[in-house]
Design a protein around this motif. Structure first.
Motif, PDB file in Angstrom:
ATOM      1  N   THR A  41     -29.392   6.620 -45.883  1.00  0.00           N
ATOM      2  CA  THR A  41     -28.738   5.346 -46.188  1.00  0.00           C
ATOM      3  C   THR A  41     -27.711   4.976 -45.118  1.00  0.00           C
ATOM      4  N   ILE A  42     -26.934   5.947 -44.673  1.00  0.00           N
ATOM      5  CA  ILE A  42     -25.880   5.674 -43.687  1.00  0.00           C
ATOM      6  C   ILE A  42     -26.476   5.346 -42.320  1.00  0.00           C
ATOM      7  N   VAL A  43     -27.518   6.059 -41.924  1.00  0.00           N
ATOM      8  CA  VAL A  43     -28.175   5.744 -40.645  1.00  0.00           C
ATOM      9  C   VAL A  43     -28.692   4.305 -40.692  1.00  0.00           C
ATOM     10  N   ALA A  45     -27.560   1.895 -42.563  1.00  0.00           N
ATOM     11  CA  ALA A  45     -26.399   1.000 -42.607  1.00  0.00           C
ATOM     12  C   ALA A  45     -25.815   0.794 -41.208  1.00  0.00           C
ATOM     13  N   LEU A  46     -25.730   1.869 -40.447  1.00  0.00           N
ATOM     14  CA  LEU A  46     -25.194   1.741 -39.091  1.00  0.00           C
ATOM     15  C   LEU A  46     -26.124   0.924 -38.200  1.00  0.00           C
ATOM     16  N   ARG A  47     -27.420   1.111 -38.370  1.00  0.00           N
ATOM     17  CA  ARG A  47     -28.382   0.348 -37.564  1.00  0.00           C
ATOM     18  C   ARG A  47     -28.443  -1.110 -37.996  1.00  0.00           C
ATOM     19  N   GLY A  48     -28.209  -1.372 -39.264  1.00  0.00           N
ATOM     20  CA  GLY A  48     -28.372  -2.710 -39.799  1.00  0.00           C
ATOM     21  C   GLY A  48     -27.114  -3.551 -39.835  1.00  0.00           C
ATOM     22  N   ASN A  49     -25.980  -2.985 -39.484  1.00  0.00           N
ATOM     23  CA  ASN A  49     -24.733  -3.729 -39.545  1.00  0.00           C
ATOM     24  C   ASN A  49     -24.137  -3.817 -38.143  1.00  0.00           C
ATOM     25  N   ALA A  50     -24.389  -4.922 -37.479  1.00  0.00           N
ATOM     26  CA  ALA A  50     -23.939  -5.093 -36.098  1.00  0.00           C
ATOM     27  C   ALA A  50     -22.415  -5.053 -35.987  1.00  0.00           C
ATOM     28  N   ASP A  51     -21.715  -5.583 -36.992  1.00  0.00           N
ATOM     29  CA  ASP A  51     -20.250  -5.581 -36.936  1.00  0.00           C
ATOM     30  C   ASP A  51     -19.702  -4.161 -36.972  1.00  0.00           C
ATOM     31  N   LEU A  52     -20.241  -3.348 -37.863  1.00  0.00           N
ATOM     32  CA  LEU A  52     -19.789  -1.959 -37.964  1.00  0.00           C
ATOM     33  C   LEU A  52     -20.129  -1.197 -36.691  1.00  0.00           C
ATOM     34  N   GLU A  53     -21.338  -1.377 -36.211  1.00  0.00           N
ATOM     35  CA  GLU A  53     -21.763  -0.686 -34.994  1.00  0.00           C
ATOM     36  C   GLU A  53     -20.891  -1.078 -33.801  1.00  0.00           C
ATOM     37  N   SER A  54     -20.607  -2.359 -33.664  1.00  0.00           N
ATOM     38  CA  SER A  54     -19.787  -2.789 -32.522  1.00  0.00           C
ATOM     39  C   SER A  54     -18.333  -2.326 -32.679  1.00  0.00           C
ATOM     40  N   LEU A  81     -19.762  15.143 -45.536  1.00  0.00           N
ATOM     41  CA  LEU A  81     -20.458  14.164 -44.694  1.00  0.00           C
ATOM     42  C   LEU A  81     -19.468  13.158 -44.125  1.00  0.00           C
ATOM     43  N   VAL A  82     -18.557  12.690 -44.953  1.00  0.00           N
ATOM     44  CA  VAL A  82     -17.550  11.730 -44.482  1.00  0.00           C
ATOM     45  C   VAL A  82     -16.686  12.362 -43.388  1.00  0.00           C
ATOM     46  N   SER A  83     -16.324  13.622 -43.553  1.00  0.00           N
ATOM     47  CA  SER A  83     -15.513  14.312 -42.542  1.00  0.00           C
ATOM     48  C   SER A  83     -16.255  14.417 -41.215  1.00  0.00           C
ATOM     49  N   VAL A  84     -17.522  14.787 -41.274  1.00  0.00           N
ATOM     50  CA  VAL A  84     -18.311  14.892 -40.041  1.00  0.00           C
ATOM     51  C   VAL A  84     -18.462  13.514 -39.399  1.00  0.00           C
ATOM     52  N   LEU A  85     -18.720  12.494 -40.206  1.00  0.00           N
ATOM     53  CA  LEU A  85     -18.830  11.136 -39.668  1.00  0.00           C
ATOM     54  C   LEU A  85     -17.527  10.691 -39.002  1.00  0.00           C
ATOM     55  N   ALA A  86     -16.401  11.035 -39.619  1.00  0.00           N
ATOM     56  CA  ALA A  86     -15.100  10.651 -39.057  1.00  0.00           C
ATOM     57  C   ALA A  86     -14.880  11.315 -37.703  1.00  0.00           C
ATOM     58  N   VAL A  87     -15.233  12.579 -37.581  1.00  0.00           N
ATOM     59  CA  VAL A  87     -15.095  13.278 -36.289  1.00  0.00           C
ATOM     60  C   VAL A  87     -16.016  12.639 -35.253  1.00  0.00           C
ATOM     61  N   MET A  88     -17.244  12.329 -35.669  1.00  0.00           N
ATOM     62  CA  MET A  88     -18.178  11.689 -34.738  1.00  0.00           C
ATOM     63  C   MET A  88     -17.643  10.327 -34.291  1.00  0.00           C
ATOM     64  N   ALA A  89     -17.040   9.584 -35.213  1.00  0.00           N
ATOM     65  CA  ALA A  89     -16.473   8.274 -34.869  1.00  0.00           C
ATOM     66  C   ALA A  89     -15.302   8.428 -33.906  1.00  0.00           C
ATOM     67  N   GLU A  90     -14.439   9.392 -34.177  1.00  0.00           N
ATOM     68  CA  GLU A  90     -13.291   9.638 -33.284  1.00  0.00           C
ATOM     69  C   GLU A  90     -13.748   9.959 -31.866  1.00  0.00           C
ATOM     70  N   ARG A  91     -14.826  10.689 -31.776  1.00  0.00           N
ATOM     71  CA  ARG A  91     -15.329  11.124 -30.465  1.00  0.00           C
ATOM     72  C   ARG A  91     -16.313  10.135 -29.854  1.00  0.00           C
ATOM     73  N   GLY A  92     -16.576   9.036 -30.538  1.00  0.00           N
ATOM     74  CA  GLY A  92     -17.500   8.036 -30.029  1.00  0.00           C
ATOM     75  C   GLY A  92     -18.943   8.514 -30.010  1.00  0.00           C
ATOM     76  N   ASP A  95     -23.687   7.422 -32.349  1.00  0.00           N
ATOM     77  CA  ASP A  95     -25.075   7.213 -31.920  1.00  0.00           C
ATOM     78  C   ASP A  95     -25.936   8.447 -32.164  1.00  0.00           C
ATOM     79  N   TYR A  96     -25.323   9.591 -32.331  1.00  0.00           N
ATOM     80  CA  TYR A  96     -26.057  10.840 -32.553  1.00  0.00           C
ATOM     81  C   TYR A  96     -26.462  11.030 -34.016  1.00  0.00           C
ATOM     82  N   LEU A  97     -26.003  10.162 -34.889  1.00  0.00           N
ATOM     83  CA  LEU A  97     -26.175  10.396 -36.326  1.00  0.00           C
ATOM     84  C   LEU A  97     -27.637  10.515 -36.748  1.00  0.00           C
ATOM     85  N   ALA A  98     -28.517   9.692 -36.198  1.00  0.00           N
ATOM     86  CA  ALA A  98     -29.939   9.787 -36.572  1.00  0.00           C
ATOM     87  C   ALA A  98     -30.494  11.156 -36.196  1.00  0.00           C
ATOM     88  N   ARG A  99     -30.064  11.693 -35.068  1.00  0.00           N
ATOM     89  CA  ARG A  99     -30.535  13.017 -34.656  1.00  0.00           C
ATOM     90  C   ARG A  99     -29.911  14.114 -35.506  1.00  0.00           C
TER      91      ARG A  99
END
Length: 185
Positions: A41-43, A45-54, A81-92, A95-99
């Motif tokens: 669902t989150i992958v 959401a990230l692909r389908g929401n241009a505002d969030l992705e940008s 999952l939220v914690s891992v996503l937050a770290v990934m967001a902090e580190r930019g 884009d690796y989330l699908a993998r």
């Protein structure tokens, strides 16, 4: 600056391992299956929401702001999952989330010896058909199977089954399309 593919691969493996261990230790197989669904669902959401992705790629936002954004948007997801996503967001590295999701599914298959089979039909499965599909899938895959059922009222009939590696489309629409192709030749 170019990114070393081996470093990226190791980062993805680290995120995957950390997430899988945290979820499996906390919630076992049920928790792992729930996070698998949340990842899908989150992958999407990230692909389908241009505002969030940008926003997650915008250098105008600080790493902390990006992490806070992810925590807010996905607050209902599993805390690990939220914690891992937050770290990934902090580190930019969102884009690796699908993998990471793909690695998570592979780890689930290997470590828990289960395969998730997504079954899409136009009508709900009865218990007999559900058990028959499960038995055939377990025989074919050689491991325990968990069925994830989806209803698609737009289907004329038939069934679509998919795992991480395969897709079997036995829907009426796909059979009509195959027939149409044959008749055109």
């Amino acid at each position: 600056m170019p990114t070393n593919r081996l470093v990226v691969k190791e980062q993805i493996a680290a995120y995957t391992q950390l997430l899988f261990e945290a979820v499996n230790n906390d919630g076992g197989q049920d928790g792992v299956l729930a996070v698998r669904d949340q990842l899908i669902t989150i992958v999407a959401a990230l692909r389908g929401n241009a505002d969030l992705e940008s926003a997650l790629k915008d250098p105008g936002y600080s790493p902390e702001q990006k992490a806070q954004l992810v925590r807010g948007v996905f607050a209902d997801a599993n805390p690990a999952l939220v914690s891992v996503l937050a770290v990934m967001a902090e580190r930019g590295e969102t884009d690796y989330l699908a993998r990471v999701a793909s690695g998570f599914e592979a780890k689930m298959n290997d470590e828990l010896n289960i395969a998730v089979v997504d079954v899409t039909t136009a009508v709900e499965l009865d218990d007999h058909l559900r058990e028959l599909i499960k038995q055939k899938a377990e025989a074919g895959l050689g491991k325990s199977v968990v069925l994830q059922e989806h209803l698609d009222k737009s289907m004329i009939g038939g069934i679509i089954m998919s795992t991480a590696d395969e897709r079997i489309d036995a829907s009426i629409l796909s059979q009509i399309e195959k027939t149409r192709t044959v008749l055109k030749q």
